[in-house]
Design a protein around this motif. Structure first.
Motif, PDB file in Angstrom:
ATOM      1  N   TYR A  42       0.825  -1.203   0.000  1.00  0.00           N
ATOM      2  CA  TYR A  42       0.000   0.000   0.000  1.00  0.00           C
ATOM      3  C   TYR A  42       0.861   1.255   0.000  1.00  0.00           C
ATOM      4  CZ  TYR A  42      -3.843   3.131   1.042  1.00  0.00           C
ATOM      5  OH  TYR A  42      -4.761   4.135   0.982  1.00  0.00           O
ATOM      6  N   VAL A  43       1.868   1.281   0.849  1.00  0.00           N
ATOM      7  CA  VAL A  43       2.732   2.458   0.937  1.00  0.00           C
ATOM      8  C   VAL A  43       3.474   2.686  -0.374  1.00  0.00           C
ATOM      9  CG1 VAL A  43       4.820   3.371   2.036  1.00  0.00           C
ATOM     10  CG2 VAL A  43       2.989   2.418   3.434  1.00  0.00           C
ATOM     11  N   LEU A  44       4.041   1.628  -0.942  1.00  0.00           N
ATOM     12  CA  LEU A  44       4.786   1.775  -2.185  1.00  0.00           C
ATOM     13  C   LEU A  44       3.893   2.230  -3.331  1.00  0.00           C
ATOM     14  CD1 LEU A  44       7.195  -1.303  -2.037  1.00  0.00           C
ATOM     15  CD2 LEU A  44       7.594   1.037  -1.259  1.00  0.00           C
ATOM     16  N   THR A  45       2.631   1.857  -3.281  1.00  0.00           N
ATOM     17  CA  THR A  45       1.688   2.220  -4.334  1.00  0.00           C
ATOM     18  C   THR A  45       1.106   3.623  -4.146  1.00  0.00           C
ATOM     19  OG1 THR A  45       1.083  -0.094  -4.589  1.00  0.00           O
ATOM     20  CG2 THR A  45      -0.449   1.516  -5.497  1.00  0.00           C
ATOM     21  N   HIS A  46       0.842   4.011  -2.903  1.00  0.00           N
ATOM     22  CA  HIS A  46       0.091   5.242  -2.655  1.00  0.00           C
ATOM     23  C   HIS A  46       0.898   6.426  -2.120  1.00  0.00           C
ATOM     24  CE1 HIS A  46      -3.066   2.160  -2.800  1.00  0.00           C
ATOM     25  NE2 HIS A  46      -3.799   3.130  -3.300  1.00  0.00           N
ATOM     26  N   ASP A  51       9.095  11.226   0.387  1.00  0.00           N
ATOM     27  CA  ASP A  51       8.347  12.161   1.230  1.00  0.00           C
ATOM     28  C   ASP A  51       7.958  11.454   2.523  1.00  0.00           C
ATOM     29  OD1 ASP A  51       6.467  13.834   2.455  1.00  0.00           O
ATOM     30  OD2 ASP A  51       5.609  14.478   0.549  1.00  0.00           O
ATOM     31  N   ILE A  52       8.674  11.744   3.592  1.00  0.00           N
ATOM     32  CA  ILE A  52       8.455  11.068   4.867  1.00  0.00           C
ATOM     33  C   ILE A  52       7.056  11.354   5.432  1.00  0.00           C
ATOM     34  CG2 ILE A  52       9.454  12.856   6.346  1.00  0.00           C
ATOM     35  CD1 ILE A  52      10.831  10.566   7.891  1.00  0.00           C
ATOM     36  N   ASP A  53       6.568  12.581   5.260  1.00  0.00           N
ATOM     37  CA  ASP A  53       5.234  12.912   5.760  1.00  0.00           C
ATOM     38  C   ASP A  53       4.154  12.163   4.989  1.00  0.00           C
ATOM     39  OD1 ASP A  53       5.980  14.735   7.804  1.00  0.00           O
ATOM     40  OD2 ASP A  53       6.426  16.210   6.251  1.00  0.00           O
ATOM     41  N   GLU A  54       4.346  12.030   3.701  1.00  0.00           N
ATOM     42  CA  GLU A  54       3.406  11.273   2.871  1.00  0.00           C
ATOM     43  C   GLU A  54       3.392   9.810   3.309  1.00  0.00           C
ATOM     44  OE1 GLU A  54       0.890  10.657  -0.660  1.00  0.00           O
ATOM     45  OE2 GLU A  54       1.463  12.452   0.453  1.00  0.00           O
ATOM     46  N   ARG A  55       4.561   9.277   3.591  1.00  0.00           N
ATOM     47  CA  ARG A  55       4.670   7.883   4.038  1.00  0.00           C
ATOM     48  C   ARG A  55       3.947   7.678   5.366  1.00  0.00           C
ATOM     49  NH1 ARG A  55       4.112   4.386   6.766  1.00  0.00           N
ATOM     50  NH2 ARG A  55       5.523   2.748   7.370  1.00  0.00           N
ATOM     51  N   LEU A  56       4.144   8.593   6.313  1.00  0.00           N
ATOM     52  CA  LEU A  56       3.467   8.457   7.608  1.00  0.00           C
ATOM     53  C   LEU A  56       1.955   8.544   7.455  1.00  0.00           C
ATOM     54  CD1 LEU A  56       5.895  10.459   9.894  1.00  0.00           C
ATOM     55  CD2 LEU A  56       5.353   8.029  10.072  1.00  0.00           C
ATOM     56  N   GLY A  57       1.502   9.341   6.524  1.00  0.00           N
ATOM     57  CA  GLY A  57       0.070   9.467   6.284  1.00  0.00           C
ATOM     58  C   GLY A  57      -0.559   8.214   5.702  1.00  0.00           C
ATOM     59  N   HIS A  58       0.256   7.376   5.083  1.00  0.00           N
ATOM     60  CA  HIS A  58      -0.259   6.152   4.464  1.00  0.00           C
ATOM     61  C   HIS A  58       0.152   4.899   5.217  1.00  0.00           C
ATOM     62  CE1 HIS A  58      -2.127   7.814   0.930  1.00  0.00           C
ATOM     63  NE2 HIS A  58      -1.090   8.621   0.788  1.00  0.00           N
TER      64      HIS A  58
END
Length: 195
Positions: A42-46, A51-58
């Motif tokens: 999911y993280v790799l796709t979305h 972007d560390i903040d984007e990763r934490l959000g997903h």
């Protein structure tokens, strides 16, 4: 909040954990239902790469929230952020990597820190490494497979390969087997101790 969220006995995940999850967790460090791999996928796709903040959000896809809801994750993460910023560590240690969320938060809150995360299961370590690389912080977070309670093997690896010594560690985050917290914390070299 739904009745299933308030009463764990009504959730399928509770019964699955009671019947097979405990055995899987104690032998592999994973639930055994694919949820860890689903987080990575999911993280790799979305999440936007780098972007560390984007990763934490997903971190917790909707599908996983339904399996294991933890509506307080952001609240707990914010507490960790405050503690890390207050300590302003140069070297941080996390015990219990799982999917890499805690180490990622530490890396974000302390951009100058080198973060080491100790994980019992190689499969979890591999998942976390993928997520950290995708978030762009793999150069600042290192996962060491082992456990502090393994007779000194992991502590020796941390000292020999990663520079751990008495007084070098500025921050410790315990997020593993709760029964091992005190014993493991007492095993970590502190200022004034012989390494």
């Amino acid at each position: 909040m739904s009745l299933k969220q308030r009463i764990p006995l009504l959730r399928w995940s509770f019964w699955r954990m009671a019947t097979t999850g405990v055995r899987n967790l104690t032998t592999t460090g994973q639930m055994g239902d694919g949820r860890e791999a689903a987080v990575v996928d999911y993280v790799l796709t979305h999440a936007r790469a780098g972007d560390i903040d984007e990763r934490l959000g997903h971190h917790r896809p909707i599908r996983l929230r339904e399996v294991d809801p933890d509506e307080r994750r952001d609240e707990k993460g914010a507490l960790l952020d405050v503690a890390v910023r207050r300590a302003d560590p140069k070297m941080a240690l996390e015990l219990g990597t799982y999917c890499g969320y805690g180490a990622l938060r530490i890396a974000r809150a302390a951009p100058a820190a080198k973060v080491y995360s100790v994980e019992l299961a190689e499969a979890n370590a591999a998942n976390a490494r993928q997520i950290w690389a995708h978030a762009g912080v793999a150069d600042r977070i290192t996962c060491v497979v082992g456990t502090i309670g393994d007779g000194g093997h992991t502590l020796h690896a941390l000292a020999g390969e990663h520079g751990f010594s008495s007084g070098a560690l500025d921050f410790v985050f315990l997020d593993h087997d709760k029964a091992a917290y005190l014993r493991d914390l007492q095993s970590i070299p502190r200022p004034g101790m012989a390494a």
